[in-house]
Design an enzyme around this catalytic site. Sequence first.
Site, PDB file in Angstrom:
ATOM      1  CG  ASP A  14      -2.089  -0.959   1.055  1.00 55.77           C
ATOM      2  OD1 ASP A  14      -2.343  -1.402  -0.087  1.00 55.77           O
ATOM      3  OD2 ASP A  14      -2.725  -1.282   2.073  1.00 55.77           O
ATOM      4  NE  ARG A  95      -0.254   2.605  13.909  1.00 58.99           N
ATOM      5  CZ  ARG A  95       0.399   1.745  13.145  1.00 58.99           C
ATOM      6  NH1 ARG A  95       1.595   2.031  12.670  1.00 58.99           N
ATOM      7  NH2 ARG A  95      -0.143   0.588  12.841  1.00 58.99           N
ATOM      8  CG  ASP A 124      -3.342   2.036  13.476  1.00 56.53           C
ATOM      9  OD1 ASP A 124      -3.186   2.293  14.682  1.00 56.53           O
ATOM     10  OD2 ASP A 124      -3.195   0.898  12.996  1.00 56.53           O
TER      11      ASP A 124
HETATM   12  N1  ARG Z   1      -6.846  -2.820  16.679  1.00 61.09           N
HETATM   13  C1  ARG Z   1      -5.533  -2.511  17.101  1.00 61.09           C
HETATM   14  C2  ARG Z   1      -5.440  -1.049  17.406  1.00 61.09           C
HETATM   15  O1  ARG Z   1      -6.244  -0.291  16.958  1.00 61.09           O
HETATM   16  C3  ARG Z   1      -4.485  -2.973  16.139  1.00 61.09           C
HETATM   17  C4  ARG Z   1      -4.396  -2.264  14.851  1.00 61.09           C
HETATM   18  C5  ARG Z   1      -3.406  -2.928  14.007  1.00 61.09           C
HETATM   19  N2  ARG Z   1      -3.231  -2.304  12.733  1.00 61.09           N
HETATM   20  C6  ARG Z   1      -3.134  -2.998  11.611  1.00 61.09           C
HETATM   21  N3  ARG Z   1      -2.914  -2.333  10.532  1.00 61.09           N
HETATM   22  N4  ARG Z   1      -3.299  -4.295  11.560  1.00 61.09           N
HETATM   23  O2  ARG Z   1      -4.567  -0.628  18.112  1.00 61.09           O
END
Ligand code: ARG
Length: 399
Positions: A14, A95, A124
């Site tokens: 991506d 992040r 995210d």
């Molecule tokens: N649900 C988790 C969070 O919001 C993990 C996110 C993981 N991101 C991914 N692109 N798989 O912190």
Amino acid sequence: MSERVVLAYSGGLDTSVGIGWLKDATGKEVVALAVDVGQGGENMDDIRQRALDCGAVESIVIDAKDEFADDFLMPALKANALYQKRYPLVSALSRPVISRHLALTAKALGADSVAHGCTGKGNDQVRFEAAVAALAPELTSIAPVRDLALTRDKAIIYAEEHNLPIRQSAASPYSIDKNVWGRAVETGFLEDPWNAPIEELYEYTSDPEAGLGADEVIITFEAGIPVAIDGVSMSALAVVQHMNALAGKHGVGRIDIVEDRLVGIKSREVYEAPGAMALIAAHEELESLTVERDLGRYKRGVEAEWSNLVYDGLWYSGLKRSLDAFIDDTQRYVSGEIRMTLHGGRAVPTGRKSEQSLYDFSLATYDTGDTFDQSLAKGFIDLWSLPSKISARRDAKQG
Ligand code: ARG
């Protein structure tokens, strides 16, 4: 010079396609920024070169592993941070450190915007953009996957048409995010919450049922921070890496949950965070020895609030900052040693000691040497239960 955008680059499909896609859609030059938070796997130099091959004007790699451990994971440990009591905030913690470098790099290079590869359905995107908004309000955030309609199918076609040097890992049906604090696995057959996780999902942990004999480990803390393992001093990063290996071997820290995302979706998530979960268990144990009852009880509420803020992308907020000040103050006496047994998926504290311990043998013992004056208990209970007695009399009178 044309305008520039700094893209948080992972090296995956991506964000690799995102480089050309962003340039085509916005006319901006794309600077790729890969931040090493201990995700492991690929060599960061290969990732740097791939961004250039995909059309980035500049490609930067930052080793943020120590910064991540010192400034993000240690505050989380002091907060015993678990979202919804279960999730140690693996992605949520990375992040803000990535965003910090996006903002710094954008400022240093005179870029007017930053970009990330998140979809419009997750947490995210919120975390990146809320962090950048707090750190550099003059910057705009662009999300090619979300705002410029870069779907996975289109990305694969674009990569083929433009001959981009991307390893087609279309084989993996999972969406995975990882760093030194743990690993998150979503999608694929896991989207049916009735389906049990399978062994092949895991990378940081071995099968807890494998029948391995127990290991013992001693963790030394100073003011809430782990500073040594089995007597060997090490950095926060090394402690986490070390505990990942030790606890991961015994399958500690596997988590299978349905989680509430900030955007309103319930989502099935599988995590593995062996070091994080073992360290949190050890840290909580040391707090139980060194923190007063009222303070500990109040802190449990602060920990939940802190975890919610960080999950919700508010790392750089005033409330989070003030809670950090409170939490730091609670850690003044959280120094000492915890002995743990690692076995069968569990990290269990079996011993604790501290120079600042509030445990008083002569008060606690039921044997000779007892200094606790039991005669005082009677009067204490009379006063303690006086309000209950008075209100019970009133209730009886009212019928
Ligand atoms: N649900 C988790 C969070 O919001 C993990 C996110 C993981 N991101 C991914 N692109 N798989 O912190």
